[in-house]
Write a protein that holds these residues in place. Structure first.
Motif, PDB file in Angstrom:
ATOM      1  N   GLU A 375       0.658  -1.109   0.106  1.00 28.10           N
ATOM      2  CA  GLU A 375       0.042  -0.022   0.098  1.00 28.10           C
ATOM      3  C   GLU A 375       0.861   1.313  -0.149  1.00 28.10           C
ATOM      4  N   GLY A 377       3.665   1.887  -1.592  1.00 33.26           N
ATOM      5  CA  GLY A 377       4.522   1.930  -2.659  1.00 33.26           C
ATOM      6  C   GLY A 377       5.968   1.994  -2.233  1.00 33.26           C
ATOM      7  N   LEU A 378       6.156   1.608  -1.090  1.00 33.27           N
ATOM      8  CA  LEU A 378       7.729   1.715  -0.897  1.00 33.27           C
ATOM      9  C   LEU A 378       8.262   0.565  -0.881  1.00 33.27           C
ATOM     10  N   THR A 407       4.650  10.257   2.018  1.00 33.76           N
ATOM     11  CA  THR A 407       4.971   9.133   2.742  1.00 33.76           C
ATOM     12  C   THR A 407       5.086   9.380   4.071  1.00 33.76           C
ATOM     13  N   THR A 408       4.567   8.445   4.901  1.00 29.40           N
ATOM     14  CA  THR A 408       4.666   8.753   6.356  1.00 29.40           C
ATOM     15  C   THR A 408       5.581   8.000   7.162  1.00 29.40           C
ATOM     16  N   PRO A 409       6.054   8.370   8.246  1.00 28.99           N
ATOM     17  CA  PRO A 409       6.949   7.285   9.101  1.00 28.99           C
ATOM     18  C   PRO A 409       6.413   6.053   9.327  1.00 28.99           C
ATOM     19  N   GLU A 411       4.588   4.204   7.161  1.00 29.83           N
ATOM     20  CA  GLU A 411       5.098   3.657   5.920  1.00 29.83           C
ATOM     21  C   GLU A 411       6.236   3.115   5.767  1.00 29.83           C
ATOM     22  N   ILE A 412       7.319   4.141   6.290  1.00 28.39           N
ATOM     23  CA  ILE A 412       8.690   3.691   6.093  1.00 28.39           C
ATOM     24  C   ILE A 412       9.070   2.710   7.042  1.00 28.39           C
TER      25      ILE A 412
END
Lengths: 561, 561
Positions: A375, A377-378, A407-409, A411-412
């Motif tokens: 979701e 995309g990373l 992009t959020t933390p 997500e990372i």
């Protein structure tokens, strides 16, 4: 009368003592102590590759934690007597070699060298010896390919001879003052038993075999002619290294009167041959044929024990395959990822996303858990500390792609977790490609214990159930198991590692089963991971991007000069 | 008697009015107002590609900011009379098309559509129309290559017809209710002058030429047969589009009585033809042959004006080359980076490294400034919002590599700045490869003004001096310059853009000169950047990694469904 053993587990930042019942592996008491020197027990410098530890911490840590568990056990069990502790086992990080004098005293314990990082213990994750590792690898490729075949084809900068050679070249005063170099896994049992002297010390096959190319096929450590080509002084040192190396079911010696006084234990109880945390962790998690044990911590070690009677090819990219390194009668297979928890910790502690309060592991996990596979995309590569298996290349670095302006933390964070899962799958695939069937996976270590999201992602990425070791301290438990064997049956111990494991280890009820639809997405994502992995990791990949990270590192080194 | 003009500058988050003296471009008063709708003026949704604005904000913003500057000017200058303001100029973001009814009223201003994002203004950075852009590009490649040759070979998802076609397909009710679609740059002047009706509106060549393939060579907008292949309704709409498009030295009309009442300005003063912020920003920064103007903000626009009399090949990967788009008699060349400040803002606002207090732009800049080029070992691609020039591909995403376990937020921040500098250099190289010599670079925009470190890195990376426009509001100043021309000499204005520029623009004394040794390192790093750029950006690159980001995006789209 119930009997007990103590496992001493020397980690990267702290030492732990675990007191268990021999009959059922019941964990009676545990105590940890963070090493006093450096930053959380690790001595650092301006060179980001340097990581050392002070040997004084190891001895002080043994005393403090053993005393603490004896005290706690006494409080907990009315019937407990310190004389019911029948043996000690030791596991440590490694390769963590320590320069010692002709009596086995660590140089850093002498006033002259007390503050010299070169005279301290060269912690496993010290990466100062990259050039020397490449040189050893190149020489062995040319002259002794058999040496490399047992350690995945590359001799690592994390390993014994790389570190010795680097010390020889950069701190010759220390190297010359050292009579020999002893692995931490051997140095602690030797110290506890008064067998530090180089002519008395009994070393483990685990450290010697995995990190110092020790193999009975060629008479132990690498031959003098080979070492002489690296440096004549290394060849000379070869004469001062032991001829034998032992499995963990053998004693390193017996506890000295002095240590009995310092700790409250009975003098003369046996101390088992030491081994690496991962290997004894695997023992404590019930490792055996077909069982892959993953010890997931700051880094991850993957351990299997392949019956020595069955054929096994040399597997490229393994950290090592050493007869007896996990237990007698089996070829211990070690693979691993140079950083797992360390990558998550880096993100939390160095980047501190969303402020410390917002962006801690728990908050990030809560956010990451809400995301579906793919979701964000990373996609990331889990190489912030190099790649141990299957590329065996310390000179690789992290990569993340797919960032947008939103992009959020969380997500990372999830992408970093997924990257380590993809790395884990790459290791499993490599084992199976070479005929080592992985029938079950048992996880242990802090992350396996505490972060169900990580375990679910591992299950979803690999498409395999993730089981968790019952013990939260498998390394220390494995050391206690080794102790229960060297104690001997007469003292109340077990006849073999296998019988001890059966009695003392177990699994948790909760199993993380792969979600089919998540696994399907991850199968697609894994193809992309492999593309990145091969593009940046393999020299021969057509149209490779392989040189980029290396050249960045070269430039960095140069401009810092 | 001193005369004044007002430049109205419609940015991504706010509108600004700038009141300047016609004689010397002296900035008397300025006022900004953040749009009321959405998040900082941008209406968002679950779809991260969607970015809209409410047209009501544009009108309210004009009224509020014009009134404010008139009031401020009156306070500041005793002699000031509102009747001394002799014209208005307008610049806006773009392509930002607005669906309007047959009287030119924006659909979103009608109750029925007030909350429908499809009926609002489709902000330049709306990327919902990727599929349609690809379709238009493919069709034009096959049937009308000449259309593409003037916009770098690719029709973007940010542009007029992509957005119209996407609306037609996804919100047909809105599309059917729209009589036509008007660019924000044309809609504001039309609204101020009462010329909104589609038969009266005068549109600018800047928006039409750069974003809607308008070119007098083929009779204006794309022909009906071409549009019919995309959709018959687009062909029908073609009949309702204007036949002519004008340069900024022409009036769009005269201020209505109603707007005179609302603002306090004199009714009947001319309003100049509108143009994009970047183009008028370039005018305000003194653009002319050989001068590259970089407007560095959330994104960056690079503008040059190439004499129309000199030969110029079609340059691949430009955003456009349009006769008259910057000024009459010159081919306006537009290039750009889809995100610059937005990338830094993303890092600060979304990742929030080190907590808000520690990790703001100032703290990160202070940390990043201490680093030498190449020191961090990091390298990034500046594609968090796609790549506008030279790859013209919105479906690219960010990349960072080189992370270790010790990488700091300041290192990442610097790597992001450097990535945008490498992107800037790639554009300069492309211009010069096609014979457009860049003799001086004039920077403007918030970042150029406020962050000397960024400017020094740009100088060091490109090896060229970075000059800064004297005005901090070049876009609004450019609009005011256009106004000073349409005002006419008799009213106290200038006869041409060139004469107005000479009087009203200038440079700051401080020039950022490239440091030789830093430039040398950056020359090495740039080779690596190009490797990454080509590996991930070019489809034809041998052994390309090009598909990775696309597939990640495809998977993301799919799993979100």
């Amino acid at each position: 009368m119930a009997k007990y053993t103590i496992g001493l587990d020397y980690g990267t930042n702290s030492v732990r003592a675990l007191l268990v019942s021999v009959s059922a592996g019941r964990e009676i008491a545990t105590s940890t102590w963070t090493y006093a020197h450096g930053h959380e027990g690790v001595v650092l410098s301006r060179d980001p590759n340097l990581a050392r530890q002070h040997p004084a911490d190891y001895l002080q840590g043994a005393e403090i934690t053993i005393k603490a568990v004896l005290k706690a056990a006494g409080r907990k069990l009315k019937s407990f007597k310190t004389s019911d502790v029948i043996a000690i086992g030791v596991d440590t990080t490694g390769s963590t070699p320590i320069p010692v004098d002709s009596e086995g005293v660590a140089l850093a314990l002498k006033k002259r060298f007390a503050n010299n990082p070169a005279a301290m213990a060269w912690l496993w994750k010290d990466h100062t010896s990259v050039v020397e590792a490449a040189e050893i690898t190149a020489l062995a490729k040319r002259l002794r390919p058999q040496y490399l075949a047992k350690c995945g084809g590359t001799y690592s900068s994390e390993w014994y001879f790389s570190k010795l050679l680097h010390c020889l070249r950069t701190s010759p005063r220390v190297f010359d003052a050292a009579y020999t170099w002893v692995e931490l896994a051997d140095w602690v049992p030797a110290s506890l038993t008064g067998n530090e002297a180089p002519d008395k010390i009994r070393v483990g096959i685990c450290a010697a075999g995995h990190k110092a190319m020790f193999n009975s096929d060629w008479g132990g450590y690498p031959d003098k002619a080979f070492l002489k080509k690296l440096d004549p002084k290394l060849a000379e040192l070869r004469d001062r290294l032991p001829a034998e190396a032992y499995t963990i079911d053998k004693p390193a010696g017996r506890l000295t009167d002095d240590w009995a006084r310092r700790t409250g234990l009975s003098a003369g109880i046996p101390v088992a041959i030491g081994a690496f945390d991962a290997h004894l962790g695997a023992v404590g998690a019930g490792v055996g044929p077909g069982t892959l044990v993953k010890i997931i911590g700051t880094s991850t070690c993957d351990i299997m024990a392949h019956p020595a009677s069955k054929p096994l090819a040399d597997i490229p990219g393994m950290c090592g395959q050493v007869n007896g390194s996990v237990m007698a009668g089996a070829i211990g297979l070690e693979a691993g990822q140079s950083a797992v928890g360390d990558i998550f910790n880096w993100f939390v502690n160095y980047i501190q996303p969303g402020g410390e309060t917002l962006g801690g592991h728990e908050a990030l996990t809560a956010g990451a858990k809400k995301l579906k596979p793919g979701e964000s995309g990373l996609m990331a590569l889990d190489w912030n500390n190099g790649n141990r298996t299957v590329l065996t290349d310390q000179r690789l670095t992290g990569l993340m792609l797919g960032q947008t302006l939103y992009t959020t933390p969380a997500e990372i964070y999830r992408a970093l977790v997924e990257a380590t899962a993809f790395g884990a799958l790459t290791i499993i695939n490599r084992l199976e490609e070479y005929g080592v069937k992985v029938r079950q996976i048992v996880n242990c270590g802090g992350i396996a214990e505490k972060n169900p999201m990580v375990m679910q992602i591992y299950a979803d990425v690999t498409g395999r159930p993730m089981k968790i070791s019952r013990s939260g301290q498998t390394c220390a438990l494995g050391a206690a198991i080794a102790a229960s064997v060297v104690a001997g049956r007469r003292a109340g111990g077990w006849p073999s590692v296998k019988t001890a494991q059966k009695a003392m280890t177990g699994l948790k009820a909760r199993v993380f089963k792969p979600d089919r639809s998540a696994h399907k997405i991850y199968q697609e994502l894994y193809v992309l991971y492999r593309q990145l992995h091969d593009a940046f990791g393999l020299d021969g990949w057509s149209g490779s991007c392989h040189n980029i990270m290396k050249q960045l590192l070269d430039i960095r080194t140069r401009v810092r000069k």
